[in-house]
Design an enzyme around this catalytic site. Structure first.
Site, PDB file in Angstrom:
ATOM      1  N   GLN A 202      24.887  34.965  -2.004  1.00 15.22           N
ATOM      2  CA  GLN A 202      23.403  34.878  -1.740  1.00 15.22           C
ATOM      3  C   GLN A 202      22.856  33.598  -1.526  1.00 15.22           C
ATOM      4  OE1 GLN A 202      22.473  38.326  -4.348  1.00 15.22           O
ATOM      5  NE2 GLN A 202      20.713  38.478  -2.948  1.00 15.22           N
TER       6      GLN A 202
ATOM      7  N   HIS B 265      27.965  42.772  -3.086  1.00 14.81           N
ATOM      8  CA  HIS B 265      27.716  41.634  -2.237  1.00 14.81           C
ATOM      9  C   HIS B 265      29.115  40.785  -2.263  1.00 14.81           C
ATOM     10  CE1 HIS B 265      23.285  41.183  -1.711  1.00 14.81           C
ATOM     11  NE2 HIS B 265      23.142  41.256  -2.821  1.00 14.81           N
TER      12      HIS B 265
ATOM     13  N   HIS C  63      25.294  46.737  -7.357  1.00 13.60           N
ATOM     14  CA  HIS C  63      25.011  45.991  -6.289  1.00 13.60           C
ATOM     15  C   HIS C  63      25.328  44.597  -6.044  1.00 13.60           C
ATOM     16  CE1 HIS C  63      20.867  45.099  -4.079  1.00 13.60           C
ATOM     17  NE2 HIS C  63      21.622  43.791  -4.260  1.00 13.60           N
ATOM     18  N   GLU C  64      25.573  43.804  -7.476  1.00 19.08           N
ATOM     19  CA  GLU C  64      26.008  42.414  -7.258  1.00 19.08           C
ATOM     20  C   GLU C  64      27.607  42.195  -6.895  1.00 19.08           C
ATOM     21  OE1 GLU C  64      23.721  40.423  -6.770  1.00 19.08           O
ATOM     22  OE2 GLU C  64      22.342  41.617  -7.871  1.00 19.08           O
TER      23      GLU C  64
ATOM     24  N   GLY D  42      19.573  40.284 -10.472  1.00 18.44           N
ATOM     25  CA  GLY D  42      20.761  39.885 -10.372  1.00 18.44           C
ATOM     26  C   GLY D  42      21.104  38.829  -9.073  1.00 18.44           C
TER      27      GLY D  42
ATOM     28  N   CYS E 222      16.601  43.956  -2.940  1.00 21.69           N
ATOM     29  CA  CYS E 222      17.668  42.689  -2.782  1.00 21.69           C
ATOM     30  C   CYS E 222      16.766  41.422  -2.372  1.00 21.69           C
ATOM     31  CB  CYS E 222      18.786  43.077  -1.760  1.00 21.69           C
ATOM     32  SG  CYS E 222      19.798  41.724  -1.607  1.00 21.69           S
ATOM     33  N   LEU E 223      17.239  40.374  -3.139  1.00 21.97           N
ATOM     34  CA  LEU E 223      16.259  39.061  -2.920  1.00 21.97           C
ATOM     35  C   LEU E 223      16.971  38.557  -1.413  1.00 21.97           C
ATOM     36  CD1 LEU E 223      17.064  37.164  -6.053  1.00 21.97           C
ATOM     37  CD2 LEU E 223      14.940  38.347  -5.309  1.00 21.97           C
TER      38      LEU E 223
HETATM   39 ZN    ZN Z   1      21.253  42.069  -3.262  1.00 26.33          ZN
END
Ligand code: ZN
Length: 153
Positions: free
Chosen positions: A51, A134, A130-131, A46, A88-89
């Site tokens: 991000q 963000h 999670h997203e 995701g 997480c990226l």
């Molecule tokens: Zn993340």
């Protein structure tokens, strides 16, 4: 389409509350397309717009069930509890164990501006939570226990 640069921990935008999208414009559709390409390129499950440096409430997820692009997503129902490791990226090389609802229902606008509701469980539900975090400036490390470093590919 284009791949965006993914911003990492320390960048202030990751801590901002992202703004709702008032109207679906060609730029929002382009954002969704480019986010999907960026997410696949980084082998992520995701991605949230902050991000890639855009403080808007836009998310892409593909937990193995196909690509979903969500505009102004909102969790309207949740149930159960599951703990699993998460990364997480934007926080490379780090994982931790996070408690999440096992099932969520999320309301959002699709690319046509039509309201949709999806039910998700397992990894899909985890990725959505999670997203959406963000979009409120919350990172998984804020919720995680047993945060640890992992070897990067
Ligand atoms: Zn993340």
């Amino acid at each position: 389409m284009a791949v965006y640069k993914i911003v990492e921990l320390g960048n202030e935008i990751l801590r901002e509350k992202a703004k709702a999208v008032p109207k679906i414009t060609p730029n929002i559709l382009k954002l969704l397309d480019n986010m999907a390409e960026t997410m696949y390129g980084a082998k992520g499950v995701g991605l949230a717009a902050p991000q890639v440096g855009v403080a808007k409430r836009v998310v892409t997820v593909d937990s193995g069930k196909g690509l979903v692009g969500l505009i102004n997503p909102e969790i309207i129902k949740f149930d159960g509890l599951e703990t699993d490791s998460e990364g997480c990226l934007s926080v490379p090389g780090t994982i931790g164990d996070v408690d999440r609802a096992a099932m969520v229902e999320v309301k959002y606008l699709d690319r046509l501006g039509k309201e949709q509701i999806i039910k998700a469980a397992g990894l899909f539900a985890r990725a959505l939570q999670h997203e959406i975090d963000h979009l409120d400036g919350i990172l998984f490390i804020d919720r995680a226990k047993n945060i640890r470093k992992i070897e990067q590919e």
